[in-house]
Design a protein around this motif. Sequence first.
Motif, PDB file in Angstrom:
ATOM      1  N   GLU A 168       0.827  -1.205   0.000  1.00  0.00           N
ATOM      2  CA  GLU A 168       0.000   0.000   0.000  1.00  0.00           C
ATOM      3  C   GLU A 168       0.860   1.253   0.000  1.00  0.00           C
ATOM      4  O   GLU A 168       0.539   2.235  -0.685  1.00  0.00           O
ATOM      5  CB  GLU A 168      -0.959   0.010   1.189  1.00  0.00           C
ATOM      6  CG  GLU A 168      -1.946   1.153   1.119  1.00  0.00           C
ATOM      7  CD  GLU A 168      -3.133   0.974   2.052  1.00  0.00           C
ATOM      8  OE1 GLU A 168      -4.168   1.622   1.818  1.00  0.00           O
ATOM      9  OE2 GLU A 168      -3.037   0.175   3.008  1.00  0.00           O
ATOM     10  N   ASP A 169       1.951   1.237   0.730  1.00  0.00           N
ATOM     11  CA  ASP A 169       2.870   2.381   0.738  1.00  0.00           C
ATOM     12  C   ASP A 169       3.343   2.707  -0.672  1.00  0.00           C
ATOM     13  O   ASP A 169       3.376   3.875  -1.081  1.00  0.00           O
ATOM     14  CB  ASP A 169       4.064   2.074   1.642  1.00  0.00           C
ATOM     15  CG  ASP A 169       5.154   3.125   1.547  1.00  0.00           C
ATOM     16  OD1 ASP A 169       4.979   4.209   2.126  1.00  0.00           O
ATOM     17  OD2 ASP A 169       6.172   2.867   0.868  1.00  0.00           O
ATOM     18  N   ARG A 170       3.713   1.692  -1.436  1.00  0.00           N
ATOM     19  CA  ARG A 170       4.217   1.897  -2.794  1.00  0.00           C
ATOM     20  C   ARG A 170       3.105   2.383  -3.737  1.00  0.00           C
ATOM     21  O   ARG A 170       3.341   3.241  -4.596  1.00  0.00           O
ATOM     22  CB  ARG A 170       4.834   0.611  -3.339  1.00  0.00           C
ATOM     23  CG  ARG A 170       5.974   0.052  -2.491  1.00  0.00           C
ATOM     24  CD  ARG A 170       7.111   1.066  -2.319  1.00  0.00           C
ATOM     25  NE  ARG A 170       8.286   0.423  -1.747  1.00  0.00           N
ATOM     26  CZ  ARG A 170       8.602   0.432  -0.448  1.00  0.00           C
ATOM     27  NH1 ARG A 170       7.809   1.061   0.415  1.00  0.00           N
ATOM     28  NH2 ARG A 170       9.700  -0.167  -0.022  1.00  0.00           N
ATOM     29  N   VAL A 211       0.463   4.100  -2.852  1.00  0.00           N
ATOM     30  CA  VAL A 211       0.206   5.496  -2.487  1.00  0.00           C
ATOM     31  C   VAL A 211       1.255   6.419  -3.099  1.00  0.00           C
ATOM     32  O   VAL A 211       0.940   7.502  -3.614  1.00  0.00           O
ATOM     33  CB  VAL A 211       0.156   5.651  -0.958  1.00  0.00           C
ATOM     34  CG1 VAL A 211       0.183   7.132  -0.561  1.00  0.00           C
ATOM     35  CG2 VAL A 211      -1.086   4.973  -0.394  1.00  0.00           C
ATOM     36  N   LYS A 212       2.512   5.996  -3.073  1.00  0.00           N
ATOM     37  CA  LYS A 212       3.578   6.807  -3.674  1.00  0.00           C
ATOM     38  C   LYS A 212       3.355   6.976  -5.174  1.00  0.00           C
ATOM     39  O   LYS A 212       3.583   8.069  -5.729  1.00  0.00           O
ATOM     40  CB  LYS A 212       4.945   6.174  -3.400  1.00  0.00           C
ATOM     41  CG  LYS A 212       5.444   6.365  -1.967  1.00  0.00           C
ATOM     42  CD  LYS A 212       6.809   5.719  -1.784  1.00  0.00           C
ATOM     43  CE  LYS A 212       7.461   6.132  -0.471  1.00  0.00           C
ATOM     44  NZ  LYS A 212       6.744   5.643   0.703  1.00  0.00           N
ATOM     45  N   LYS A 238       0.440   6.879  -6.666  1.00  0.00           N
ATOM     46  CA  LYS A 238      -0.716   7.763  -6.777  1.00  0.00           C
ATOM     47  C   LYS A 238      -0.303   9.219  -6.608  1.00  0.00           C
ATOM     48  O   LYS A 238      -0.719  10.098  -7.372  1.00  0.00           O
ATOM     49  CB  LYS A 238      -1.754   7.375  -5.722  1.00  0.00           C
ATOM     50  CG  LYS A 238      -3.066   8.143  -5.811  1.00  0.00           C
ATOM     51  CD  LYS A 238      -3.865   7.701  -7.012  1.00  0.00           C
ATOM     52  CE  LYS A 238      -5.227   8.367  -7.049  1.00  0.00           C
ATOM     53  NZ  LYS A 238      -6.039   7.920  -8.187  1.00  0.00           N
ATOM     54  N   ARG A 239       0.551   9.482  -5.627  1.00  0.00           N
ATOM     55  CA  ARG A 239       0.992  10.855  -5.365  1.00  0.00           C
ATOM     56  C   ARG A 239       1.854  11.404  -6.493  1.00  0.00           C
ATOM     57  O   ARG A 239       1.977  12.622  -6.652  1.00  0.00           O
ATOM     58  CB  ARG A 239       1.757  10.905  -4.043  1.00  0.00           C
ATOM     59  CG  ARG A 239       0.871  10.722  -2.815  1.00  0.00           C
ATOM     60  CD  ARG A 239       1.689  10.656  -1.545  1.00  0.00           C
ATOM     61  NE  ARG A 239       0.827  10.537  -0.360  1.00  0.00           N
ATOM     62  CZ  ARG A 239       1.271  10.280   0.867  1.00  0.00           C
ATOM     63  NH1 ARG A 239       2.588  10.101   1.066  1.00  0.00           N
ATOM     64  NH2 ARG A 239       0.433  10.190   1.881  1.00  0.00           N
ATOM     65  N   SER A 240       2.444  10.507  -7.291  1.00  0.00           N
ATOM     66  CA  SER A 240       3.264  10.961  -8.418  1.00  0.00           C
ATOM     67  C   SER A 240       2.415  11.412  -9.600  1.00  0.00           C
ATOM     68  O   SER A 240       2.942  11.927 -10.586  1.00  0.00           O
ATOM     69  CB  SER A 240       4.203   9.835  -8.860  1.00  0.00           C
ATOM     70  OG  SER A 240       3.501   8.864  -9.625  1.00  0.00           O
ATOM     71  N   GLY A 241       1.114  11.174  -9.496  1.00  0.00           N
ATOM     72  CA  GLY A 241       0.207  11.533 -10.581  1.00  0.00           C
ATOM     73  C   GLY A 241      -0.270  10.352 -11.390  1.00  0.00           C
ATOM     74  O   GLY A 241      -0.967  10.514 -12.390  1.00  0.00           O
ATOM     75  N   SER A 242       0.077   9.150 -10.957  1.00  0.00           N
ATOM     76  CA  SER A 242      -0.314   7.946 -11.686  1.00  0.00           C
ATOM     77  C   SER A 242      -1.766   7.567 -11.402  1.00  0.00           C
ATOM     78  O   SER A 242      -2.298   7.846 -10.327  1.00  0.00           O
ATOM     79  CB  SER A 242       0.596   6.774 -11.295  1.00  0.00           C
ATOM     80  OG  SER A 242       1.935   7.038 -11.638  1.00  0.00           O
ATOM     81  N   ASN A 243      -2.362   6.904 -12.388  1.00  0.00           N
ATOM     82  CA  ASN A 243      -3.692   6.334 -12.178  1.00  0.00           C
ATOM     83  C   ASN A 243      -3.752   4.879 -12.624  1.00  0.00           C
ATOM     84  O   ASN A 243      -4.822   4.296 -12.724  1.00  0.00           O
ATOM     85  CB  ASN A 243      -4.759   7.152 -12.923  1.00  0.00           C
ATOM     86  CG  ASN A 243      -4.588   7.113 -14.442  1.00  0.00           C
ATOM     87  OD1 ASN A 243      -3.588   6.603 -14.955  1.00  0.00           O
ATOM     88  ND2 ASN A 243      -5.548   7.675 -15.163  1.00  0.00           N
ATOM     89  N   HIS A 252      -7.192   2.806  -3.999  1.00  0.00           N
ATOM     90  CA  HIS A 252      -6.565   4.090  -4.316  1.00  0.00           C
ATOM     91  C   HIS A 252      -6.853   4.527  -5.761  1.00  0.00           C
ATOM     92  O   HIS A 252      -6.113   5.325  -6.330  1.00  0.00           O
ATOM     93  CB  HIS A 252      -5.073   4.012  -4.036  1.00  0.00           C
ATOM     94  CG  HIS A 252      -4.760   3.820  -2.582  1.00  0.00           C
ATOM     95  ND1 HIS A 252      -4.852   4.847  -1.669  1.00  0.00           N
ATOM     96  CD2 HIS A 252      -4.419   2.700  -1.884  1.00  0.00           C
ATOM     97  CE1 HIS A 252      -4.547   4.379  -0.459  1.00  0.00           C
ATOM     98  NE2 HIS A 252      -4.279   3.087  -0.562  1.00  0.00           N
TER      99      HIS A 252
END
Length: 213
Positions: free
Chosen positions: A40-42, A44-45, A47-52, A88
Motif C-alpha cells: 500500500e505504501d508503494r 500510495v507513492k 498515486k501521489r506521483s500523478g499515476s492512475n 486508491h
Amino acid sequence: MSQAKDVIQYDARSFIINGKRELLIGGEFHYFRTPNELWEDRIVKMKRSGSNQVTTYIPWNWHEPVEGQERWTGDQDLVRFIGLCKKHDMFLVVKPGPYICAEWDFGGHPDWLLGKKIRLRVLDDQYLGYVEKWYKRVAEVINPHLVTRGGNIIAIQVENEYDHLIHFGEEKITVEDAIQYFKKLEGMMNKYGIDIPKFANEAAFLRGTSVID
C-alpha cells in the motif's frame, strides 16, 4: 462480448472506460518483488506521483512453485494487491505470461516444467495443456475484479517479447506458427471469461489481429 465493449474499448487515441476517455499514466509495480506489508505504501507513492494505473506480471512459478501446490496468501495474495490498487483508484493491467521475462527466474515458468521434457512457448500440446490450467486458475482469481464486472483490471497481456524469441531463439518459429500460438492463448483467456482487451509486447506479427500490438 458486446456488453464488455460497452464497458471498455479503445481507438488510436486512448482507452474508453465506462464511456469516458482515460489518459493512463503509470508504470510497473511487481507485487512479488516487495513484501506485502509495503504494497500500500508503494501504491500510495505512485498515486501521489500523478499515476492512475499500475501494471504487474503474475509469475506462474511464484504461485505454483510445486506442481499442484498453489500459494495465494501473504506475499502471494494477488487479490489483496488488486484490492489495494482499487482502494486508491488505480487501474490495473495484468500480465500472467505464461512467459514473463521480467528478469525473473525462468521467465516465470515453474521449474517443474523442466522435468516434463516438453517444448516451451510453442505449439506443443502438452505445454499448452499446462498453460491452460494456469490461465484457468488466473481467471478464477482475477475475473471478479475485471472492469467488465465493476473492478479495476482493464487489460491483460498475452505472453511477452515474442519477436525476440522468433529472431534469437534456438528453435525456428514461423510467423504463421507464432500467430497460431497467440490465438490459442487468447482463446484460453476468452474461454475462461477474461473479457477485457488483450495485448502483446514485441509482437509486430500480430498487427491487424484481435490482440493489440
